[in-house]
Design a protein around this motif. Sequence first.
Motif, PDB file in Angstrom:
ATOM      1  N   THR A   1       0.802  -1.227   0.000  1.00 37.33           N
ATOM      2  CA  THR A   1       0.000   0.000   0.000  1.00 37.33           C
ATOM      3  C   THR A   1       0.830   1.269   0.000  1.00 37.33           C
ATOM      4  OG1 THR A   1      -1.746  -1.191   1.173  1.00 37.33           O
ATOM      5  CG2 THR A   1      -1.874   1.208   1.164  1.00 37.33           C
ATOM      6  N   THR A   2       1.790   1.385   0.915  1.00 36.41           N
ATOM      7  CA  THR A   2       2.547   2.639   0.991  1.00 36.41           C
ATOM      8  C   THR A   2       3.431   2.841  -0.235  1.00 36.41           C
ATOM      9  OG1 THR A   2       4.215   1.515   2.366  1.00 36.41           O
ATOM     10  CG2 THR A   2       2.511   2.792   3.497  1.00 36.41           C
ATOM     11  N   ALA A   3       3.848   1.754  -0.866  1.00 36.20           N
ATOM     12  CA  ALA A   3       4.646   1.896  -2.087  1.00 36.20           C
ATOM     13  C   ALA A   3       3.776   2.334  -3.257  1.00 36.20           C
ATOM     14  CB  ALA A   3       5.348   0.582  -2.420  1.00 36.20           C
ATOM     15  N   ILE A   4       2.509   1.941  -3.258  1.00 37.90           N
ATOM     16  CA  ILE A   4       1.610   2.401  -4.322  1.00 37.90           C
ATOM     17  C   ILE A   4       1.495   3.917  -4.282  1.00 37.90           C
ATOM     18  CG2 ILE A   4      -0.787   2.442  -5.118  1.00 37.90           C
ATOM     19  CD1 ILE A   4      -1.002  -0.491  -4.367  1.00 37.90           C
ATOM     20  N   SER A   5       1.189   4.453  -3.087  1.00 42.82           N
ATOM     21  CA  SER A   5       1.012   5.904  -2.988  1.00 42.82           C
ATOM     22  C   SER A   5       2.332   6.655  -3.086  1.00 42.82           C
ATOM     23  CB  SER A   5       0.315   6.253  -1.670  1.00 42.82           C
ATOM     24  OG  SER A   5       1.060   5.774  -0.564  1.00 42.82           O
ATOM     25  N   GLY A   6       3.409   6.080  -2.539  1.00 40.97           N
ATOM     26  CA  GLY A   6       4.667   6.814  -2.488  1.00 40.97           C
ATOM     27  C   GLY A   6       5.555   6.671  -3.698  1.00 40.97           C
ATOM     28  N   ILE A   7       5.466   5.524  -4.402  1.00 37.87           N
ATOM     29  CA  ILE A   7       6.385   5.256  -5.522  1.00 37.87           C
ATOM     30  C   ILE A   7       5.639   5.038  -6.833  1.00 37.87           C
ATOM     31  CG2 ILE A   7       8.129   3.659  -6.405  1.00 37.87           C
ATOM     32  CD1 ILE A   7       8.921   3.082  -3.503  1.00 37.87           C
ATOM     33  N   VAL A   8       4.651   4.136  -6.812  1.00 32.44           N
ATOM     34  CA  VAL A   8       3.993   3.748  -8.067  1.00 32.44           C
ATOM     35  C   VAL A   8       3.180   4.900  -8.646  1.00 32.44           C
ATOM     36  CG1 VAL A   8       2.352   2.160  -9.125  1.00 32.44           C
ATOM     37  CG2 VAL A   8       3.968   1.322  -7.416  1.00 32.44           C
ATOM     38  N   VAL A   9       2.428   5.610  -7.804  1.00 31.88           N
ATOM     39  CA  VAL A   9       1.603   6.713  -8.320  1.00 31.88           C
ATOM     40  C   VAL A   9       2.467   7.805  -8.955  1.00 31.88           C
ATOM     41  CG1 VAL A   9       0.063   8.592  -7.648  1.00 31.88           C
ATOM     42  CG2 VAL A   9      -0.399   6.267  -6.876  1.00 31.88           C
ATOM     43  N   PRO A  10       3.551   8.269  -8.319  1.00 31.47           N
ATOM     44  CA  PRO A  10       4.411   9.248  -9.003  1.00 31.47           C
ATOM     45  C   PRO A  10       4.996   8.716 -10.311  1.00 31.47           C
ATOM     46  CG  PRO A  10       4.894   9.228  -6.666  1.00 31.47           C
ATOM     47  CD  PRO A  10       3.975   8.067  -6.918  1.00 31.47           C
ATOM     48  N   ALA A  11       5.367   7.428 -10.341  1.00 36.39           N
ATOM     49  CA  ALA A  11       5.892   6.849 -11.577  1.00 36.39           C
ATOM     50  C   ALA A  11       4.819   6.813 -12.660  1.00 36.39           C
ATOM     51  CB  ALA A  11       6.421   5.435 -11.313  1.00 36.39           C
ATOM     52  N   LEU A  12       3.600   6.415 -12.277  1.00 37.47           N
ATOM     53  CA  LEU A  12       2.490   6.374 -13.228  1.00 37.47           C
ATOM     54  C   LEU A  12       2.197   7.773 -13.763  1.00 37.47           C
ATOM     55  CD1 LEU A  12      -0.751   4.331 -12.780  1.00 37.47           C
ATOM     56  CD2 LEU A  12      -0.872   6.699 -13.490  1.00 37.47           C
TER      57      LEU A  12
END
Length: 317
Positions: free
Chosen positions: A100-111
């Motif tokens: 979860t925290t990687a989705i908001s912190g890493i994946v969303v900015p990458a997307l």
Amino acid sequence: MIDVRRLRILRELDSRGTVVATTAALHLTPSAVSQQLAALAKETGVRLLDPAGRRVRLTPAARVLLGHADVLFAQLERAEADLAAFDEGRVGSVAVAAFTTAISGIVVPALTALRQSRPRLRMSVSDVAEPACFDLLLAGDLDLAVCITHPGARPLDERLLPIPLLDDPLDVALPAGHPYATATATATATAAAVPLEVLAGEDFISSGPGTPCHEVTHAACAAAGFVPRVRHRCEDYTAVLGLIAAGCGVGLIPRLAKLSSTPQVALRPIAGVPPIRPIFAVVRRGSQQAPHLSATLAAIVAAARSPDLYGALTTSP
């Protein structure tokens, strides 16, 4: 099936007007052009040419066929363009999993970055942590996963390739009335680091056994010389802060959760070398060379290593 190459000859004949001009344009012999057009007529089952003196004239059926051929050739052009874009990593679909925290912190900015730079590159995101994501990677249901390693984690399958992203530090969260909640390091109110050993007698709020944060918390406390007394178990960090605000204990919060101090809870760095969650990306070994996956992986790495990763995190209420 209609041979596309023969359709091209028919279209060239319509454009040039004569077999001689067509042979010159296509670098074929007259007999080769005639044979290909005869084969096309056989494939379609219609007469394509009528004699007109020394020239030939396309039949109405041939013109109907050419109308469809133009649509087909345009689609083939688009297909060639898409393949070229795929080779450049600008087109494709990538299935990504993360906690979860990687989705908001890493994946969303990458997307977000990919949607601007490569709008035709599609990413689908699933909230799946290890070890389940490893099985999905090996099955081909995922292309990339963002994971945490921790003490006691199972060895990674040799068919999978890990790419280190960052070491995510953990901070200690304390109730506002705790003695270390109000300590400051300087007159500028910079939050003072808390020695983990001073919390040996506290109740802890932690995630369940076997989870990365549980294992990292226990390893950090063991290094500080004690076993944490876990009174409450919770997976959601916002809920953990709620329990801490209610005076139920203390907890270790990963910085990637991007939570900040409040009037009820103080986040403080841990003195010395802080405990960390090593975060890494995982792909099937060799697949990282695929252009669309390479572009996605580059965006994930850039987001994880961005100086703005932790945003406006504050440790002072």
